[in-house]
Design an enzyme around this catalytic site. Structure first.
Site, PDB file in Angstrom:
ATOM      1  N   SER A 135       0.857  -1.189   0.000  1.00 26.54           N
ATOM      2  CA  SER A 135       0.000   0.000   0.000  1.00 26.54           C
ATOM      3  C   SER A 135       0.888   1.233   0.000  1.00 26.54           C
ATOM      4  CB  SER A 135      -0.890  -0.001   1.251  1.00 26.54           C
ATOM      5  OG  SER A 135      -1.410   1.291   1.494  1.00 26.54           O
ATOM      6  N   ASP A 137       0.043   4.179   0.757  1.00 24.22           N
ATOM      7  CA  ASP A 137      -0.373   5.143   1.799  1.00 24.22           C
ATOM      8  C   ASP A 137       0.318   4.911   3.142  1.00 24.22           C
ATOM      9  OD1 ASP A 137      -2.094   6.219  -0.021  1.00 24.22           O
ATOM     10  OD2 ASP A 137      -3.870   5.175   0.709  1.00 24.22           O
ATOM     11  N   MET A 179      -1.613  11.599  -2.548  1.00 32.70           N
ATOM     12  CA  MET A 179      -2.588  10.560  -2.174  1.00 32.70           C
ATOM     13  C   MET A 179      -2.614  10.344  -0.666  1.00 32.70           C
ATOM     14  SD  MET A 179      -2.443   7.629  -5.080  1.00 32.70           S
ATOM     15  CE  MET A 179      -3.485   7.754  -6.512  1.00 32.70           C
ATOM     16  N   ARG A 263      -0.420  28.122  -7.850  1.00 30.73           N
ATOM     17  CA  ARG A 263      -0.753  27.018  -8.762  1.00 30.73           C
ATOM     18  C   ARG A 263      -1.058  25.756  -7.951  1.00 30.73           C
ATOM     19  NH1 ARG A 263      -0.457  30.817 -11.694  1.00 30.73           N
ATOM     20  NH2 ARG A 263       0.605  31.042 -13.708  1.00 30.73           N
ATOM     21  N   VAL A 501      28.250   7.147   2.869  1.00 29.37           N
ATOM     22  CA  VAL A 501      27.669   6.197   1.916  1.00 29.37           C
ATOM     23  C   VAL A 501      28.084   4.764   2.250  1.00 29.37           C
ATOM     24  CG1 VAL A 501      27.534   7.878   0.044  1.00 29.37           C
ATOM     25  CG2 VAL A 501      29.540   6.407   0.208  1.00 29.37           C
ATOM     26  N   MET A 545      31.581   1.423  -4.238  1.00 33.21           N
ATOM     27  CA  MET A 545      32.369   2.026  -3.156  1.00 33.21           C
ATOM     28  C   MET A 545      32.065   1.311  -1.838  1.00 33.21           C
ATOM     29  SD  MET A 545      32.016   6.066  -3.990  1.00 33.21           S
ATOM     30  CE  MET A 545      33.448   6.839  -3.301  1.00 33.21           C
ATOM     31  N   GLY A 547      34.787   1.284   0.823  1.00 33.62           N
ATOM     32  CA  GLY A 547      36.013   0.946   1.551  1.00 33.62           C
ATOM     33  C   GLY A 547      36.075  -0.559   1.742  1.00 33.62           C
ATOM     34  N   HIS A 633      32.521   8.048  -7.949  1.00 33.79           N
ATOM     35  CA  HIS A 633      31.930   9.060  -7.076  1.00 33.79           C
ATOM     36  C   HIS A 633      30.486   9.427  -7.392  1.00 33.79           C
ATOM     37  CE1 HIS A 633      35.955   9.393  -5.517  1.00 33.79           C
ATOM     38  NE2 HIS A 633      35.470  10.130  -4.537  1.00 33.79           N
ATOM     39  N   GLN A 636      28.293   9.122  -4.426  1.00 33.82           N
ATOM     40  CA  GLN A 636      28.272  10.116  -3.347  1.00 33.82           C
ATOM     41  C   GLN A 636      27.433  11.330  -3.690  1.00 33.82           C
ATOM     42  OE1 GLN A 636      32.333  11.121  -2.384  1.00 33.82           O
ATOM     43  NE2 GLN A 636      32.448   9.617  -0.754  1.00 33.82           N
TER      44      GLN A 636
END
Length: 758
Positions: A135, A137, A179, A263, A501, A545, A547, A633, A636
């Site tokens: 769902s 929602d 929604m 708008r 990351v 990436m 490490g 990269h 990142q």
């Protein structure tokens, strides 16, 4: 939904069960025949990245009648199906539970009608049901996230980010309708993620006089040179008298009262479509596997359950308890008990609402209590998407608690040079959607310059420090804690919020930025796989990436449907590489003539990306050809994902509340200063299983592999067998700590007599 379908089919086949598709939902179950089809492994290939559901879904009036359910029961028995996996909302799951409760009676009726005999009734005497909530929602109580919600948030945030550029250019006000007829989750979380000026949700209607308050807020923002206003409204928004608030009503109000160019954008079914996010694919894959385990372990006494998410744990909860609580929320709203409705939605929803109000509505200066404390915020290490949202949250939370907030540019390097200045409420406006680090960040550590940093702390009268960063921030906090013995200036509350990351910070299951990187990798893998659709028999080797931490490689492998992911934490040798090549050779004989291999950048000193590429090219000669891709990269960069924006916002607000409490506890009235030198005043704030926890950084040293910059134990390693099983490898999948209703701790056993339908 497709990731869940794929996981159920493949896990079912893996344990030796027959798996059936029931096309077009309950309608297909009632009609039977061509709608109930046995599924095989290849049927669910290449569907991970497809939105919607490949087996179709339909509302069915007939299933609501006993006659319809009788026909459905007969169709299931003809195929020997007694295990049903239902993916849907509370209506679908309630129907499934009723079907299960009536099962014995339906069998008796079928015997009387001569459609089945007593032997069949005896053989298929019980129907087991497990639900997964699909769902957008996120309106189902009992789970933190439903399948589809994160993808819907991605669609909304993409639109908001696009609208913001045009709104700024034209100095416009935009009213966005999202929604959520009975649940304001999408509106609330997207408002939190983009820093909307106002939000309308059904669970928390505005108080009387909201029209004046909203218009005043919008005009104040314009007076402060803010060129755009964003108002987000849930389609089910109401006022405190249960009367609807529509997007056109808001537009007319703003135009009439303020004369702003306004708008309306109604997002509609855009939110349901598109490619599923990495989070949704991983969530659905985990839930699908857990659903099969739950079905195989079910007994006639086990209540029908729903596979849910709590924190990062897959759990099982009784289906009808969840349905009843979900219905309680609507009942509370109908009766005007809105505070109760918010509480029933759960702690996470309540927290989102509280933090949104805290970060958007600034108290007038004459009402703001002032503290005597200066709190400094800095980013440390490599940039990560979501850092700016975390800084914005920290600054505004700190100001609302009366502190003077100081921003340090370029990490500890900027600290040493004295690049420290006050940062105000308006300075961080519009920061949530921006990638990278607007404060600037460097990898410099404090040890060699501890004296210079101590001098800056003294000069600027800094009473607390908030570090936002990755492993360097963790090391920096450790070094500052150690320096307390020599410099009293470091005897202040210090807390670190993980943002990297690589997701390699000890003390936290998640880091800000990792979700955005996962989505970047998954999106790239989708494109690469698509490029192979015309060129058959091709294997792609992709370097990620991280490490020495294999989180990105493993989780993107799960979300992109990789064949294998090589990581440092799981040692591999030439024999394993050889068996992977053989596995791909076998795969090329099927209709799916494509392979995807992920490699963490530091998984092996000798088995480099080039080596693996050359090995696969040589060994696969004549069967498949290879291509390699180093993502670099791009992982990142980019705009932060909704998850990272919200995680950064919430975790930073929590960190600032901790700082305020510690400042109060450690302030020495007689000396007129803060003195905090106990272990619990230098902490890492991390997500552990289901909760945010403050852990003294000195205690985390024993959990850290400093040489490889990773935690010694990592929760996601338990998901590795899941990726292997879904890629058709033989792997042992231990369910002994599966998050279920606490009475099961057996290992999974293969049972060829099970028949499962989705």
């Amino acid at each position: 939904m497709n990731a869940a379908v794929r996981a159920v089919v493949r896990m079912g086949i893996y344990v030796g069960a027959k798996v059936y598709f029931i096309h077009e939902g309950y309608q297909g179950m009632v009609d039977g025949g061509k709608y109930i089809v046995e599924a095989n492994w290849q049927d669910v290939s290449s569907i991970l990245q497809v939105g919607g559901t490949v087996i179709g879904s339909a509302r069915c009036k007939e299933f609501r009648t006993r006659e319809g359910r009788l026909r459905a029961a007969n169709n299931l028995i003809q195929h020997g199906i007694t295990n049903l996996c239902v993916i849907g909302g509370d209506g679908s799951l309630t129907g499934a539970n009723l079907f299960r409760e009536e099962w014995q009676g339906l069998l008796q009726e079928l015997i009387q009608q001569g459609k089945i005999d007593h032997a069949a009734a005896q053989k298929y005497s019980h129907l087991n049901i497990v639900g997964m909530v699909g769902s957008i929602d996120n309106d189902f109580c009992g789970t933190d996230m439903t399948i589809g919600t994160d993808s819907a948030l991605h669609r909304i945030i993409e639109v908001v980010d696009a609208i913001m550029t045009t709104a700024q250019s034209h100095q416009r006000t935009f009213v966005l309708e999202v929604m959520g007829r009975h649940c304001g989750y999408l509106a609330l979380v997207s408002a939190l993620a983009c820093g909307a000026d106002w939000v309308f949700i059904p669970e928390s209607p505005p108080a009387d006089g909201w029209e004046d308050q909203m218009c005043q807020k919008l005009s104040e923002n314009r007076a402060q040179k803010k060129r755009l206003n964003i108002i987000i409204i849930s389609e089910g928004a109401i006022d405190c008298y249960n009367k609807p608030i529509t997007s056109d009503l808001i537009k007319d109000l703003v135009v009439k009262r303020l004369g702003f160019d306004t708008r309306v954008t109604i997002l509609g079914h855009v939110q349901r479509g598109g490619t599923p996010s990495a989070f949704d694919r991983i969530l659905a894959s985990r839930m699908g596997v857990e659903a099969v385990v739950a079905l195989l372990e079910a007994s006639p006494e086990t209540p029908a359950c729903v596979v849910s998410l709590s924190g990062n744990q897959a759990i099982r909860v009784p289906l009808m308890e969840c349905v009843q609580m979900t219905q309680e929320v609507q009942k509370a709203m109908d009766e005007g008990r809105f505070d109760a409705a918010v509480k029933l939605r759960g702690r996470s929803f309540e927290n989102n609402l509280r933090i949104y109000k805290l970060l958007v509505h600034k108290k007038p200066d004459n009402e703001q209590t002032r503290s005597k404390f200066n709190v400094a915020v800095l980013n440390v290490g490599a940039p990560a998407a979501g850092m700016n949202a975390a800084v914005r949250s920290a600054v505004r939370t700190g100001i609302s608690q009366g502190h003077t907030m100081l921003a340090v540019s370029d990490g500890f390097e900027g600290f040493i040079k004295g690049q420290i200045k006050e940062i105000k409420w308006g300075d961080v406006g519009g920061w949530t959607g921006q990638g990278g680090s607007l404060l600037g960040t460097k990898r410099t550590l404090p040890t060699k310059n501890a004296e210079a940093i101590a001098e800056r702390i003294r000069l600027h009268n800094i009473s607390a420090l908030l570090l936002i960063g990755g492993f360097e921030a963790y090391l920096g906090l450790l070094e500052l804690s150690a320096a307390r013995a020599k410099y009293d200036e470091f005897c202040i509350p210090m807390v670190m919020v993980p943002a990297t990351v690589s997701n390699n910070v000890p003390g936290s299951d998640f880091s800000i930025g990792a979700d955005t990187a996962l989505n970047a990798i998954t999106d790239t893998c989708d494109r690469i796989k698509q490029s192979a659709s015309g060129t058959k028999r091709r294997v792609f080797i992709i370097e990620t990436m991280g490490g020495y931490c294999g989180y990105l490689a493993s989780m993107s492998g799960l979300s992109a449907g990789a064949d294998v992911a090589y990581i440092f934490e799981e040692k591999f040798d030439i024999r394993e590489l050889q068996s992977n090549v053989e596995h791909l050779t076998e795969k090329m004989k099927t209709s799916v003539q494509r392979g995807l291999v992920l490699r963490n950048e530091n998984c092996s000193e000798n088995y480099t990306t080039d080596f693996i590429y050359q090995l696969y090219s040589e060994e696969g000669k004549g069967v498949f050809d290879c291509r390699k891709n180093v993502l670099g990269h791009m992982q990142q960069g980019g705009s932060p994902s909704p998850f990272d924006r919200n995680f950064g916002t919430k975790i930073s607000a929590k960190a600032m509340q901790w700082i305020t409490n510690k400042l109060t506890e450690t302030y020495r009235q007689d000396e007129g200063r803060v003195f905090a030198n106990s272990e619990d005043t230098a902490c890492v704030l991390g997500m552990r299983r289901r909760t945010l926890v403050f852990q003294p950084v000195l205690e985390l040293q024993d959990e850290t592999d400093f040489k490889h910059r990773i935690p010694k134990e990592q929760w996601w390693l338990k998901l590795r067998p899941l990726m292997k099983i879904l890629a058709k490898y033989k792997a042992s999948f231990d369910v002994s700590d599966a998050g279920q209703m606490e009475h099961v701790n057996r290992r999974l056993t293969q049972d060829p007599h099970h028949f499962i339908a989705i």
